[in-house]
Design an enzyme around this catalytic site. Sequence first.
Site, PDB file in Angstrom:
ATOM      1  N   PRO A 178       0.835  -1.205   0.000  1.00  8.49           N
ATOM      2  CA  PRO A 178       0.000   0.000   0.000  1.00  8.49           C
ATOM      3  C   PRO A 178       0.863   1.246   0.000  1.00  8.49           C
ATOM      4  O   PRO A 178       2.072   1.192   0.246  1.00  8.49           O
ATOM      5  CB  PRO A 178      -0.799  -0.132   1.305  1.00  8.49           C
ATOM      6  CG  PRO A 178       0.053  -0.987   2.184  1.00  8.49           C
ATOM      7  CD  PRO A 178       0.751  -1.942   1.265  1.00  8.49           C
ATOM      8  N   CYS A 179       0.252   2.388  -0.264  1.00  8.31           N
ATOM      9  CA  CYS A 179       1.017   3.629  -0.381  1.00  8.31           C
ATOM     10  C   CYS A 179       1.733   3.945   0.928  1.00  8.31           C
ATOM     11  O   CYS A 179       1.323   3.520   2.016  1.00  8.31           O
ATOM     12  CB  CYS A 179       0.112   4.772  -0.822  1.00  8.31           C
ATOM     13  SG  CYS A 179      -0.862   5.520   0.496  1.00  8.31           S
ATOM     14  N   LEU A 180       2.799   4.714   0.832  1.00  7.81           N
ATOM     15  CA  LEU A 180       3.648   4.991   1.981  1.00  7.81           C
ATOM     16  C   LEU A 180       2.916   5.741   3.096  1.00  7.81           C
ATOM     17  O   LEU A 180       3.336   5.693   4.255  1.00  7.81           O
ATOM     18  CB  LEU A 180       4.873   5.795   1.539  1.00  7.81           C
ATOM     19  CG  LEU A 180       5.907   5.026   0.712  1.00  7.81           C
ATOM     20  CD1 LEU A 180       7.016   5.971   0.240  1.00  7.81           C
ATOM     21  CD2 LEU A 180       6.498   3.869   1.514  1.00  7.81           C
ATOM     22  N   SER A 182       0.349   4.934   4.496  1.00  7.62           N
ATOM     23  CA  SER A 182      -0.205   3.963   5.444  1.00  7.62           C
ATOM     24  C   SER A 182       0.772   3.629   6.568  1.00  7.62           C
ATOM     25  O   SER A 182       0.428   2.901   7.490  1.00  7.62           O
ATOM     26  CB  SER A 182      -0.594   2.678   4.711  1.00  7.62           C
ATOM     27  OG  SER A 182       0.561   2.029   4.195  1.00  7.62           O
TER      28      SER A 182
END
Length: 278
Positions: A178-180, A182
């Site tokens: 998931p994107c950073l 998160s």
Amino acid sequence: MTVSPTLKPKLNQLKTLFAEMGRALVAYSGGIDSSLVAKVAWDVLGTEALAVTAVSPSLLPEELVEAEDHALDIGITHKLVETQELARPGYAANPVNRCYFCKSELHDTLKPLAQALGYDYVVDGVNADDRQDYRPGIQAAKERGVRSPLAEVGISKLEVRQLAKELGLAWWDKPAQPCLSSRFPYGEEITLEKLQRVGRAEQYLRKLGWRELRVRSQATTARIELPPGQIKQFIAETDLEALVQAWQELGFTYVTLDLEGFRSGKLNQELPLAAQVS
């Protein structure tokens, strides 16, 4: 290429869905979910399918390289667009529904692109299990008319990987990424500097050979999460002194190891129960 009898009906439904669309723009991150969607879209629609990847500070540079390589392997036409999540106050403030603002930015970028290029449908990689989790981004996509083929035909996370393997995607077992954003606890402001810092920390570990991991960041503390079965090996094989020094140079004051180990969505346990099941 053989597809198991249990998955063949769902694959056929997926193909029928794309055939009915005629043309489709795939919101493609390079992860296994959107890769499977891109693969089936390409198999059915050929040049009438387009994969588009959003490039922003929340995407690791190596993830972008992999996304490009995987799109090339699939054969689908691939396009990059820039998104500006950090410019959205709702995103940078990192509320519990941060993903709503992230997906709003994504699809407010993809929808006009699709219209300009003549695509009636934008599709994503949301699967059936995702709809059972706390995913405010799904609502943002729905509001903008995005379709989720995997969820529509009831394909679960486990089935995504199985089907991807059977269809010949060599990266079928790629860990979720998931994107950073998160990596930060809800309520802590997200900045470009923080995204870059945690991204470089994760790159450090991957260069050492660790594949499935998270570096959670809270203020100036880094917390390493690895699968529970790998924690002892990590301690035994890693030059911890060198790691701490390198990460302090990145800007962290403290470097810690989560003894519970990696668990996807761990930060959501801090949410009120009502939010987790909504």
